[in-house]
Design a protein around this motif. Sequence first.
Motif, PDB file in Angstrom:
ATOM      1  N   ASP A  68       0.812  -1.219   0.000  1.00  0.00           N
ATOM      2  CA  ASP A  68       0.000   0.000   0.000  1.00  0.00           C
ATOM      3  C   ASP A  68       0.846   1.272   0.000  1.00  0.00           C
ATOM      4  N   ARG A  69       2.148   1.138   0.271  1.00  0.00           N
ATOM      5  CA  ARG A  69       3.064   2.291   0.250  1.00  0.00           C
ATOM      6  C   ARG A  69       3.761   2.460  -1.099  1.00  0.00           C
ATOM      7  N   TRP A  70       3.469   1.584  -2.039  1.00  0.00           N
ATOM      8  CA  TRP A  70       4.133   1.592  -3.345  1.00  0.00           C
ATOM      9  C   TRP A  70       3.882   2.908  -4.072  1.00  0.00           C
ATOM     10  N   VAL A  71       4.941   3.466  -4.638  1.00  0.00           N
ATOM     11  CA  VAL A  71       4.845   4.702  -5.408  1.00  0.00           C
ATOM     12  C   VAL A  71       5.091   4.349  -6.868  1.00  0.00           C
ATOM     13  N   GLU A  72       4.102   4.613  -7.702  1.00  0.00           N
ATOM     14  CA  GLU A  72       4.251   4.305  -9.130  1.00  0.00           C
ATOM     15  C   GLU A  72       5.303   5.202  -9.760  1.00  0.00           C
ATOM     16  N   GLY A  73       5.942   4.682 -10.798  1.00  0.00           N
ATOM     17  CA  GLY A  73       6.954   5.445 -11.518  1.00  0.00           C
ATOM     18  C   GLY A  73       8.340   5.314 -10.915  1.00  0.00           C
ATOM     19  N   GLY A  74       8.472   4.489  -9.895  1.00  0.00           N
ATOM     20  CA  GLY A  74       9.772   4.272  -9.262  1.00  0.00           C
ATOM     21  C   GLY A  74      10.596   3.289 -10.072  1.00  0.00           C
ATOM     22  N   PRO A  75      11.640   2.761  -9.478  1.00  0.00           N
ATOM     23  CA  PRO A  75      12.556   1.887 -10.206  1.00  0.00           C
ATOM     24  C   PRO A  75      11.976   0.523 -10.590  1.00  0.00           C
ATOM     25  N   GLY A  76      10.876   0.104 -10.011  1.00  0.00           N
ATOM     26  CA  GLY A  76      10.258  -1.165 -10.382  1.00  0.00           C
ATOM     27  C   GLY A  76      10.393  -2.223  -9.307  1.00  0.00           C
ATOM     28  N   ILE A  77       9.628  -3.279  -9.482  1.00  0.00           N
ATOM     29  CA  ILE A  77       9.570  -4.353  -8.487  1.00  0.00           C
ATOM     30  C   ILE A  77      10.903  -5.077  -8.370  1.00  0.00           C
ATOM     31  N   ALA A  78      11.550  -5.370  -9.496  1.00  0.00           N
ATOM     32  CA  ALA A  78      12.823  -6.092  -9.461  1.00  0.00           C
ATOM     33  C   ALA A  78      13.870  -5.302  -8.674  1.00  0.00           C
ATOM     34  N   ALA A  79      13.963  -4.014  -8.926  1.00  0.00           N
ATOM     35  CA  ALA A  79      14.936  -3.175  -8.217  1.00  0.00           C
ATOM     36  C   ALA A  79      14.588  -3.090  -6.735  1.00  0.00           C
ATOM     37  N   TRP A  80      13.299  -2.991  -6.421  1.00  0.00           N
ATOM     38  CA  TRP A  80      12.879  -2.932  -5.023  1.00  0.00           C
ATOM     39  C   TRP A  80      13.244  -4.230  -4.306  1.00  0.00           C
ATOM     40  N   LEU A  81      12.968  -5.366  -4.931  1.00  0.00           N
ATOM     41  CA  LEU A  81      13.311  -6.656  -4.324  1.00  0.00           C
ATOM     42  C   LEU A  81      14.827  -6.806  -4.150  1.00  0.00           C
ATOM     43  N   SER A  82      15.605  -6.308  -5.124  1.00  0.00           N
ATOM     44  CA  SER A  82      17.071  -6.353  -5.008  1.00  0.00           C
ATOM     45  C   SER A  82      17.535  -5.567  -3.799  1.00  0.00           C
ATOM     46  N   ARG A  83      16.996  -4.385  -3.643  1.00  0.00           N
ATOM     47  CA  ARG A  83      17.394  -3.523  -2.528  1.00  0.00           C
ATOM     48  C   ARG A  83      17.018  -4.155  -1.197  1.00  0.00           C
ATOM     49  N   VAL A  84      15.795  -4.654  -1.094  1.00  0.00           N
ATOM     50  CA  VAL A  84      15.348  -5.272   0.153  1.00  0.00           C
ATOM     51  C   VAL A  84      16.194  -6.510   0.468  1.00  0.00           C
ATOM     52  N   ALA A  85      16.448  -7.344  -0.538  1.00  0.00           N
ATOM     53  CA  ALA A  85      17.245  -8.556  -0.319  1.00  0.00           C
ATOM     54  C   ALA A  85      18.662  -8.204   0.123  1.00  0.00           C
ATOM     55  N   MET A  86      19.261  -7.220  -0.511  1.00  0.00           N
ATOM     56  CA  MET A  86      20.621  -6.828  -0.143  1.00  0.00           C
ATOM     57  C   MET A  86      20.649  -6.306   1.287  1.00  0.00           C
ATOM     58  N   ASN A  87      19.674  -5.488   1.659  1.00  0.00           N
ATOM     59  CA  ASN A  87      19.620  -4.971   3.031  1.00  0.00           C
ATOM     60  C   ASN A  87      19.404  -6.098   4.042  1.00  0.00           C
TER      61      ASN A  87
END
Length: 182
Positions: free
Chosen positions: A54-73
């Motif tokens: 529900d916090r997703w902001v459209e036009g951002g880097p995308g789901i793949a990039a978000w998952l990469s960032r979360v996984a790395m963190n």
Amino acid sequence: MMRRISARDSDALHSIAEFHGDIPFRIGCRMLADPIEAEDIAQEALLRLWRYADRWVEGGPGIAAWLSRVAMNLCLDRLRKTRRNSDEDVPELADGAPLADAAIESDEVKQAVIDCIQSLPDRQRASIILTYYEQLSNGRAADSLKMNIKAFESMLYRARSALKGCVEGKNVVSADVERIHP
């Protein structure tokens, strides 16, 4: 898809997991050198996607990039926690599966690269994994690590130099090393 997930459409999450679920798993395998821990990372990343849709902001880097960032963190957090909880030397990690890039042909080079990547400091290891294994641009990789591009490129340079020196120190054929350090 994210609107559907925020509306709690489990089929939409299942589709995302099918299409992008391997991203956090691959990052977890390479960062932690443990497929079981990597599975936990992948599940936690997808759970967070569900929880925070529900916090997703459209036009951002995308789901793949978000998952990469979360996984790395998640991986970096897990590595920090492991170090805080242990006074002992870190044991050598056994390689359970081939994690090196398919372009590295010989088993000797693969093992040397895996060992050397595991010996890098966490953020340098992350820079190598995001750039060469996940094939993110330097800008996206820098964003994933919450760094500016110049600092990221400097860290990546240091990581590649350390990796090259480590692999050369293992007496690996220099032509093979050049493939790691372009």
